[in-house]
Design a protein around this motif. Sequence first.
Motif, mmCIF file in Angstrom:
data_model
loop_
_atom_site.group_PDB
_atom_site.id
_atom_site.type_symbol
_atom_site.label_atom_id
_atom_site.label_comp_id
_atom_site.label_asym_id
_atom_site.label_seq_id
_atom_site.Cartn_x
_atom_site.Cartn_y
_atom_site.Cartn_z
ATOM 1 N N TYR A 174 49.248 60.096 45.775
ATOM 2 C CA TYR A 174 49.846 59.321 44.515
ATOM 3 C C TYR A 174 49.119 58.060 44.372
ATOM 4 O O TYR A 174 48.808 57.444 45.564
ATOM 5 C CB TYR A 174 51.174 58.989 44.746
ATOM 6 N N LEU A 175 49.243 57.328 43.325
ATOM 7 C CA LEU A 175 48.664 55.884 43.253
ATOM 8 C C LEU A 175 49.750 55.018 42.614
ATOM 9 O O LEU A 175 50.302 55.539 41.458
ATOM 10 C CB LEU A 175 47.404 55.820 42.142
ATOM 11 N N ASN A 176 49.959 54.245 43.171
ATOM 12 C CA ASN A 176 51.066 53.167 42.771
ATOM 13 C C ASN A 176 50.309 52.159 41.821
ATOM 14 O O ASN A 176 49.294 52.001 41.649
ATOM 15 C CB ASN A 176 51.553 52.189 43.906
ATOM 16 N N ALA A 177 51.370 51.798 40.841
ATOM 17 C CA ALA A 177 50.780 51.018 39.737
ATOM 18 C C ALA A 177 50.119 49.714 40.363
ATOM 19 O O ALA A 177 49.192 49.117 39.722
ATOM 20 C CB ALA A 177 51.901 50.472 38.783
ATOM 21 N N SER A 178 50.524 49.412 41.516
ATOM 22 C CA SER A 178 50.207 47.995 42.103
ATOM 23 C C SER A 178 48.650 48.206 42.400
ATOM 24 O O SER A 178 47.979 47.047 42.449
ATOM 25 C CB SER A 178 50.819 47.584 42.995
ATOM 26 N N ILE A 179 48.239 49.336 42.357
ATOM 27 C CA ILE A 179 46.724 49.482 42.783
ATOM 28 C C ILE A 179 45.788 48.921 41.751
ATOM 29 O O ILE A 179 44.721 48.636 41.844
ATOM 30 C CB ILE A 179 46.586 51.050 43.213
ATOM 31 N N LEU A 180 46.207 48.921 40.546
ATOM 32 C CA LEU A 180 45.491 48.326 39.418
ATOM 33 C C LEU A 180 45.170 47.014 39.526
ATOM 34 O O LEU A 180 44.188 46.604 39.111
ATOM 35 C CB LEU A 180 46.393 48.684 38.007
ATOM 36 N N LEU A 181 46.233 46.286 39.988
ATOM 37 C CA LEU A 181 45.944 44.918 40.386
ATOM 38 C C LEU A 181 44.982 44.728 41.223
ATOM 39 O O LEU A 181 43.982 43.828 41.243
ATOM 40 C CB LEU A 181 47.433 44.058 40.531
ATOM 41 N N LEU A 182 45.065 45.460 42.356
ATOM 42 C CA LEU A 182 43.956 45.239 43.513
ATOM 43 C C LEU A 182 42.869 45.789 43.032
ATOM 44 O O LEU A 182 41.659 44.929 43.369
ATOM 45 C CB LEU A 182 44.451 46.137 44.594
ATOM 46 N N ALA A 183 42.588 46.778 42.266
ATOM 47 C CA ALA A 183 41.194 47.146 41.557
ATOM 48 C C ALA A 183 40.618 45.927 40.756
ATOM 49 O O ALA A 183 39.699 45.745 40.640
ATOM 50 C CB ALA A 183 41.376 48.301 40.700
ATOM 51 N N LEU A 184 41.519 45.550 39.920
ATOM 52 C CA LEU A 184 41.195 44.327 38.945
ATOM 53 C C LEU A 184 40.476 43.031 39.687
ATOM 54 O O LEU A 184 39.463 42.439 39.389
ATOM 55 C CB LEU A 184 42.246 44.019 38.114
ATOM 56 N N LEU A 185 41.358 42.725 40.864
ATOM 57 C CA LEU A 185 41.030 41.498 41.485
ATOM 58 C C LEU A 185 39.744 41.767 42.267
ATOM 59 O O LEU A 185 38.867 41.039 42.291
ATOM 60 C CB LEU A 185 42.112 41.212 42.655
ATOM 61 N N ILE A 186 39.507 42.827 42.879
ATOM 62 C CA ILE A 186 38.494 43.251 43.608
ATOM 63 C C ILE A 186 37.129 43.232 42.849
ATOM 64 O O ILE A 186 36.061 42.657 43.001
ATOM 65 C CB ILE A 186 38.577 44.401 44.543
ATOM 66 N N THR A 187 37.310 44.025 41.631
ATOM 67 C CA THR A 187 36.347 43.984 40.631
ATOM 68 C C THR A 187 35.708 42.710 40.391
ATOM 69 O O THR A 187 34.497 42.409 40.364
ATOM 70 C CB THR A 187 36.665 45.045 39.574
ATOM 71 N N VAL A 188 36.771 42.019 39.777
ATOM 72 C CA VAL A 188 36.315 40.418 39.211
ATOM 73 C C VAL A 188 35.716 39.705 40.383
ATOM 74 O O VAL A 188 34.456 39.098 40.337
ATOM 75 C CB VAL A 188 37.290 39.764 38.503
ATOM 76 N N LEU A 189 36.415 39.381 41.532
ATOM 77 C CA LEU A 189 36.141 38.562 42.460
ATOM 78 C C LEU A 189 34.647 38.966 43.222
ATOM 79 O O LEU A 189 33.706 38.138 43.418
ATOM 80 C CB LEU A 189 37.095 38.218 43.539
ATOM 81 N N TYR A 190 34.949 40.237 43.784
ATOM 82 C CA TYR A 190 33.721 40.766 44.445
ATOM 83 C C TYR A 190 32.436 40.932 43.493
ATOM 84 O O TYR A 190 31.253 40.586 43.727
ATOM 85 C CB TYR A 190 33.881 41.981 45.462
ATOM 86 N N GLY A 191 32.630 41.319 42.243
ATOM 87 C CA GLY A 191 31.427 41.439 41.056
ATOM 88 C C GLY A 191 31.213 40.233 40.976
ATOM 89 O O GLY A 191 29.691 39.980 40.960
#
Length: 387
Positions: free
Chosen positions: A26-43
Amino acid sequence: MEQRRRPRAGQRPGIRVGRILGVPLYLNASILLLALLITVLYGELAGQRLQLSPLGGYLVGAGFVLALLGSVLAHELGHALTARRFGIGVRGITLELLGGYTEMDRDAPSPRVDLLVSLAGPAVSAVLGAAAVAATLALPDRTVADQLAFQLAASNVIVALFNILPGLPLDGGRALRAVVWALTRDRHRATEVAGWAGRILAVGTALLVAALYAADVLSLLALPLTALVALTLWHGAGQSIRMSRIGRRLPLVDLATLARPVHTVPTGTPLAEAQRRAAPTHPLTGPPHPAALLVTDSAGRPVALVDPVAAAAVPEARRPWLAVDAVARTLADLPAIPVHTDGERVLETVQAHPGAQYVVTAGEDVVGVLHIADLAQLLEPHRKMNT
């Protein structure tokens, strides 16, 4: 990354996306926030170090998100597959903002199994971290592969080290509980000890976050996430302490005495008349609660149970003219619990089927009604309850 045993029917933790080695994922909706933060900051970080275009940097960030989620999933699979190896059913793995957790259908049967299941996840993270460190050393500097390997090494090593800290709800807290359980032969006391250790860790984490921010080691952007970790630790530790105290009182659950008695009334009986019949003959010496109203059909078979909340909402002036059927729920809609069910099974039923009332049965007969408020008052006598 913790393991939980509190599944509830109809209340899934997220969106089901498939099965991994037979385990629902299962994927919790909060995982989208994590994915967005990491994609932007680490990117942005990767783009600057590798001199990539903004799009190229974000693609590298997205790749790191996938690799990181894979690492978290591997960690949780370590718990799940080890639990299954010892006959503990696994209901699913959920990935969320702060990592993930594994839902199991029962507790570990012994301290040894609890210890092995708890340490399996950090062990997987440690192996992945070691492999990523080796890859980092072998790959050329300032390449996309080198950057991804370095970040995976750092994240997996940090996850492994953080999770073995000795306090619930962390894996190390479960390991501590297993050790105390083995020494004291008291699982509930061990859980409470590990829960208080978790609260100490939560306070220590909050103080460390404040100190690192004051020393300009942590940026303002990182402060909310690390503070959230501390709050999550505090809440999880508190829940563990609460459940340990409830567990100690489970042997006191006796449905034969805890369930409220039932008073049968025929279908069509006016609500006022039904309540009059169910009222104790001697109010001062009668039961602490009025009898539950069980509605029977024309053949005398029980078919419904009056909802006390709905009945209380009916104005007294209308009760002589309103049939009990209008404020009753059919028995088919209510969970049934055999009268001789032990406390642990009763709690499992309540967790799996949340509600206000439960029909207590002896064979095919309805012998009482369990109110959730009565059960809560027994298990947590010092906690304020809504009756």
